[in-house]
Design a protein around this motif. Sequence first.
Motif, PDB file in Angstrom:
ATOM      1  N   LYS A 283       0.836  -1.200   0.000  1.00 27.81           N
ATOM      2  CA  LYS A 283       0.000   0.000   0.000  1.00 27.81           C
ATOM      3  C   LYS A 283       0.872   1.251   0.000  1.00 27.81           C
ATOM      4  N   CYS A 284       1.975   1.182  -0.680  1.00 30.08           N
ATOM      5  CA  CYS A 284       2.976   2.248  -0.627  1.00 30.08           C
ATOM      6  C   CYS A 284       2.763   3.262  -1.744  1.00 30.08           C
ATOM      7  N   ARG A 285       2.551   4.527  -1.364  1.00 24.56           N
ATOM      8  CA  ARG A 285       2.528   5.609  -2.353  1.00 24.56           C
ATOM      9  C   ARG A 285       3.959   6.122  -2.504  1.00 24.56           C
ATOM     10  N   ILE A 286       4.476   6.059  -3.714  1.00 22.03           N
ATOM     11  CA  ILE A 286       5.856   6.445  -3.982  1.00 22.03           C
ATOM     12  C   ILE A 286       5.887   7.769  -4.746  1.00 22.03           C
ATOM     13  N   LEU A 287       6.697   8.691  -4.273  1.00 20.08           N
ATOM     14  CA  LEU A 287       6.940   9.957  -4.951  1.00 20.08           C
ATOM     15  C   LEU A 287       8.364   9.954  -5.495  1.00 20.08           C
TER      16      LEU A 287
ATOM     17  N   ARG B   8      12.838  34.064  -4.874  1.00 23.71           N
ATOM     18  CA  ARG B   8      12.730  35.418  -5.429  1.00 23.71           C
ATOM     19  C   ARG B   8      11.794  35.494  -6.633  1.00 23.71           C
ATOM     20  N   ARG B   9      11.062  34.424  -6.901  1.00 22.59           N
ATOM     21  CA  ARG B   9      10.067  34.446  -7.977  1.00 22.59           C
ATOM     22  C   ARG B   9       9.048  33.350  -7.696  1.00 22.59           C
ATOM     23  N   PRO B  10       7.869  33.423  -8.310  1.00 22.21           N
ATOM     24  CA  PRO B  10       6.879  32.360  -8.120  1.00 22.21           C
ATOM     25  C   PRO B  10       7.282  31.088  -8.861  1.00 22.21           C
ATOM     26  N   LEU B  11       6.742  29.972  -8.405  1.00 20.96           N
ATOM     27  CA  LEU B  11       6.998  28.680  -9.022  1.00 20.96           C
ATOM     28  C   LEU B  11       5.753  28.192  -9.747  1.00 20.96           C
ATOM     29  N   ARG B  12       5.955  27.420 -10.808  1.00 21.78           N
ATOM     30  CA  ARG B  12       4.849  26.864 -11.579  1.00 21.78           C
ATOM     31  C   ARG B  12       4.894  25.341 -11.505  1.00 21.78           C
ATOM     32  N   LEU B  13       3.762  24.757 -11.150  1.00 22.14           N
ATOM     33  CA  LEU B  13       3.597  23.308 -11.128  1.00 22.14           C
ATOM     34  C   LEU B  13       2.757  22.938 -12.335  1.00 22.14           C
ATOM     35  N   LYS B  14       3.323  22.145 -13.243  1.00 20.80           N
ATOM     36  CA  LYS B  14       2.670  21.853 -14.517  1.00 20.80           C
ATOM     37  C   LYS B  14       2.428  20.352 -14.664  1.00 20.80           C
ATOM     38  N   GLU B  15       1.190  19.976 -14.953  1.00 24.90           N
ATOM     39  CA  GLU B  15       0.871  18.568 -15.193  1.00 24.90           C
ATOM     40  C   GLU B  15       1.333  18.184 -16.589  1.00 24.90           C
ATOM     41  N   VAL B  16       2.152  17.146 -16.690  1.00 25.47           N
ATOM     42  CA  VAL B  16       2.706  16.728 -17.977  1.00 25.47           C
ATOM     43  C   VAL B  16       2.322  15.291 -18.340  1.00 25.47           C
TER      44      VAL B  16
ATOM     45  N   TYR C  21       4.309  15.566 -12.886  1.00 24.45           N
ATOM     46  CA  TYR C  21       4.304  17.030 -12.843  1.00 24.45           C
ATOM     47  C   TYR C  21       5.728  17.547 -12.940  1.00 24.45           C
ATOM     48  N   SER C  22       5.864  18.696 -13.587  1.00 21.83           N
ATOM     49  CA  SER C  22       7.155  19.378 -13.616  1.00 21.83           C
ATOM     50  C   SER C  22       7.061  20.676 -12.827  1.00 21.83           C
ATOM     51  N   VAL C  23       8.193  21.115 -12.306  1.00 20.94           N
ATOM     52  CA  VAL C  23       8.296  22.364 -11.549  1.00 20.94           C
ATOM     53  C   VAL C  23       9.454  23.170 -12.132  1.00 20.94           C
TER      54      VAL C  23
ATOM     55  N   LEU D 286       8.773  20.294  -1.798  1.00 17.52           N
ATOM     56  CA  LEU D 286       7.856  21.143  -1.038  1.00 17.52           C
ATOM     57  C   LEU D 286       6.493  21.242  -1.712  1.00 17.52           C
ATOM     58  N   LEU D 287       6.469  21.454  -3.026  1.00 19.31           N
ATOM     59  CA  LEU D 287       5.194  21.569  -3.727  1.00 19.31           C
ATOM     60  C   LEU D 287       4.445  20.247  -3.723  1.00 19.31           C
ATOM     61  N   ALA D 288       5.178  19.143  -3.872  1.00 18.74           N
ATOM     62  CA  ALA D 288       4.524  17.833  -3.885  1.00 18.74           C
ATOM     63  C   ALA D 288       3.909  17.501  -2.537  1.00 18.74           C
ATOM     64  N   VAL D 289       4.673  17.697  -1.469  1.00 16.96           N
ATOM     65  CA  VAL D 289       4.232  17.272  -0.135  1.00 16.96           C
ATOM     66  C   VAL D 289       3.257  18.277   0.487  1.00 16.96           C
ATOM     67  N   LYS D 290       3.534  19.557   0.311  1.00 15.70           N
ATOM     68  CA  LYS D 290       2.726  20.572   0.975  1.00 15.70           C
ATOM     69  C   LYS D 290       1.483  20.995   0.176  1.00 15.70           C
ATOM     70  N   ARG D 291       1.445  20.681  -1.104  1.00 15.63           N
ATOM     71  CA  ARG D 291       0.295  21.064  -1.912  1.00 15.63           C
ATOM     72  C   ARG D 291      -0.302  19.883  -2.679  1.00 15.63           C
ATOM     73  N   LEU D 292       0.412  19.353  -3.636  1.00 17.68           N
ATOM     74  CA  LEU D 292      -0.161  18.356  -4.543  1.00 17.68           C
ATOM     75  C   LEU D 292      -0.663  17.113  -3.821  1.00 17.68           C
ATOM     76  N   LEU D 293       0.105  16.585  -2.884  1.00 20.30           N
ATOM     77  CA  LEU D 293      -0.226  15.321  -2.216  1.00 20.30           C
ATOM     78  C   LEU D 293      -0.523  15.512  -0.732  1.00 20.30           C
ATOM     79  N   ARG D 294      -0.885  16.705  -0.331  1.00 17.12           N
ATOM     80  CA  ARG D 294      -1.038  16.992   1.094  1.00 17.12           C
ATOM     81  C   ARG D 294      -2.167  16.196   1.737  1.00 17.12           C
ATOM     82  N   ASP D 295      -3.175  15.788   0.958  1.00 17.34           N
ATOM     83  CA  ASP D 295      -4.290  15.027   1.532  1.00 17.34           C
ATOM     84  C   ASP D 295      -4.022  13.533   1.601  1.00 17.34           C
ATOM     85  N   HIS D 296      -2.994  13.093   0.923  1.00 18.73           N
ATOM     86  CA  HIS D 296      -2.567  11.682   0.968  1.00 18.73           C
ATOM     87  C   HIS D 296      -1.065  11.663   0.709  1.00 18.73           C
TER      88      HIS D 296
END
Length: 260
Positions: free
Chosen positions: A10-14, A59-67, A72-74, A83-93
Amino acid sequence: MADRPINRDKCRILISNDDGIGSPGIQVLETIAQGLSNDVWVVAPELEQSGASHSLTTRRPLRLKEVGRQRYSVDGTPTDCMLLAVKRLLRDHLPDLVLSGINGGSNVGEDLTYSGTVAAAMEATLLGIPAMALSQDYHGNEDIPWQTSEAFAPEVIRRLLRLPWPDSTLFNINFPGVPAAQTAGFAVTSQGQRAIADNLTEGVDPRGRPYYWIGPVREEGEVEPGTDVDALAGNRVSITPIYLNLTNVPVLAALRKVFE
């Protein structure tokens, strides 16, 4: 932090890396991860970030793009990706395991302080997620022997997943730069140190301005037995536990005496 073996069924791998989302190494790692789990996500730099170390984009915003599906690319560093993966994209699981790599080239000895591959695993560890950094050594202008990683990475990952995961620790794994059939087994190692030769190239551009180019590491001298550097020299897969608390504990007592 995991205090028991990770449930691989049951392992979710990033997955992330520093060579970029289009690199051959991350494609190899995706295939390996998909053989271990049916829940694999990829969040990796849009462009190569080799040598980015544990840097953040502030010093600038980051873009998370579904490919692609769960890909996803950053437009930032490996640390940004985590940080984007854990704190935003996958934060609910949250992911149960982070695999960073497979880097084209070894990450041993002093490389750990520069490596974006290791930095992604470091950031995951700081976020409380078990992580491994994986790198494939190669020699000179020879083709990178990805088949060696393909042959040995699944077994290394499976064995490590049987362990209770140690606190504040990532595993740095390096595969030797030889065909799989010439690999001489596994070695549990410490981080080594190399005698590194100066490899700065100086030149002049077409406008007459001097420039300097930092080249690949050139090594000199002997290596210490039992280290990651020594393991690769002996064509063995190196597995090194890297502890993120950088305090030099033996020095603490002497230092306290100085400042009391």
